[in-house]
Write a protein that holds these residues in place. Sequence first.
Motif, short mmCIF file in Angstrom:
data_model
loop_
_atom_site.label_atom_id
_atom_site.label_comp_id
_atom_site.label_asym_id
_atom_site.label_seq_id
_atom_site.Cartn_x
_atom_site.Cartn_y
_atom_site.Cartn_z
N SER A 181 2.72 56.37 -87.18
CA SER A 181 3.23 56.55 -85.81
C SER A 181 2.30 55.89 -84.80
O SER A 181 2.76 55.27 -83.83
N LEU A 182 1.00 56.01 -85.02
CA LEU A 182 0.04 55.33 -84.14
C LEU A 182 0.17 53.82 -84.27
O LEU A 182 0.13 53.09 -83.28
N ASP A 183 0.34 53.34 -85.50
CA ASP A 183 0.49 51.90 -85.71
C ASP A 183 1.77 51.37 -85.06
O ASP A 183 1.79 50.27 -84.52
N ALA A 184 2.85 52.18 -85.13
CA ALA A 184 4.13 51.74 -84.58
C ALA A 184 4.04 51.53 -83.07
O ALA A 184 4.68 50.63 -82.51
N ALA A 185 3.24 52.36 -82.39
CA ALA A 185 3.08 52.22 -80.95
C ALA A 185 2.44 50.88 -80.60
O ALA A 185 2.66 50.34 -79.50
N VAL A 186 1.67 50.32 -81.53
CA VAL A 186 1.03 49.03 -81.31
C VAL A 186 1.95 47.89 -81.74
O VAL A 186 2.19 46.94 -81.00
N THR A 187 2.50 47.99 -82.96
CA THR A 187 3.30 46.89 -83.51
C THR A 187 4.61 46.70 -82.76
O THR A 187 5.15 45.59 -82.73
N GLN A 188 5.14 47.77 -82.14
CA GLN A 188 6.41 47.65 -81.43
C GLN A 188 6.23 47.38 -79.93
O GLN A 188 7.19 47.41 -79.16
#
Length: 389
Positions: free
Chosen positions: A41-48
Amino acid sequence: MNLARLARRQAFSHPVRTMLTVAAVAVAMFLFCFLRSIVTSLDAAVTQSASNRIVVGSAVSLFQSLPTSYMPTIDEIDGVDSVCRFTWFGGRYQTESNFFAQFGTDPDVFLGQYPELQMPEEQKAAWIGDRKGAIIGVALAEKFGFEIGDQVPLIGTIYPRVDGEEWLFTIHGIYRSTKANVDEQTMYFHHVYLDESVDGGECFGPVGTGVYIVRVAGGARGEDVAQRIDAYFDGGPQRTRTQTEAAFQADFIKMLGNLPTFLGMIVGAVLVAILFGVVNTMTIAARERTRTVGILKSLGFPDVVPSRLYAFESVLLVGLGTALGIGLALFAEDATRDFLGSQIPSYEVATDTLVQAALIGLAIALLAGLVPGWRAKRLSPVDALRLES
């Protein structure tokens, strides 16, 4: 002979042991899904994050406000399509435990910069037309039961009112987000309402803007525009640090420390522990069924049959536990998102995480069945019957 049926009968021949093993696997898989989902979820905030948005903040500190006069200057810099203000409000709703994020912004520009924020047009127009209006995410509305037209009272912390009263915001819209970089647990209101209150002496608080959100014009590179902005304000009065939206999001994650590595170590330890636990269970079960192995071999069954029997039993036990753990993680997804609140508002158990949990469960089951299966394959019928007696 139906090995699957025999494996099922053997697996449930000791109900208490079976229940404890399944429960242990379920807890381990739930922890895997939960901890892994925090990282993803933390990674998704960056990648998206959008590639056409950059964030202009103070070079001194994120908590240092920028002058309001910077806005028209930034808007004139080559490669800038639009600029909007973004200021953290930090109010409290009733009690500290009811905290949620609030930002002052410029509604008309903000809505144009964030197409991933979905809301009916009439709600957008109503918000733009009311300086004391606000919009909130659907998750926030569901959490507190807010509806269109409700007034939300907030106790100012960074911006306390001089008269000691609460700030009142009228909800004109409830939005949904199509990407993880914009969560659904935030409130947005008019920055001009905040400006008028500070300038008019109605509240205390810092003058200026927290950060500026800049949408990059088509054909321009965000990195080039960021360099131009920082170069322009290099001589002050307040130096800027301009980043891509992804880099800005990543900085927030860094504030949590080396969290992904720490959670990964916990997950690894849990999975190793449950592997040894299941291996121990299957080893005990195999010792109790040595006579069964001897009988099967005496009847002419090949050596591979007992090995398959233990593999089936292990897959059954671990499979049940894995299914329960995955089901619990999905069932608790909404409650977990509410519990994590503003720290990880976009918490989600992704499909990839569920697939990984299932594959790990299968690997544990096969490895746990391999140990007693290898031992059973080496036993001769005579030795198996002698050991049992």
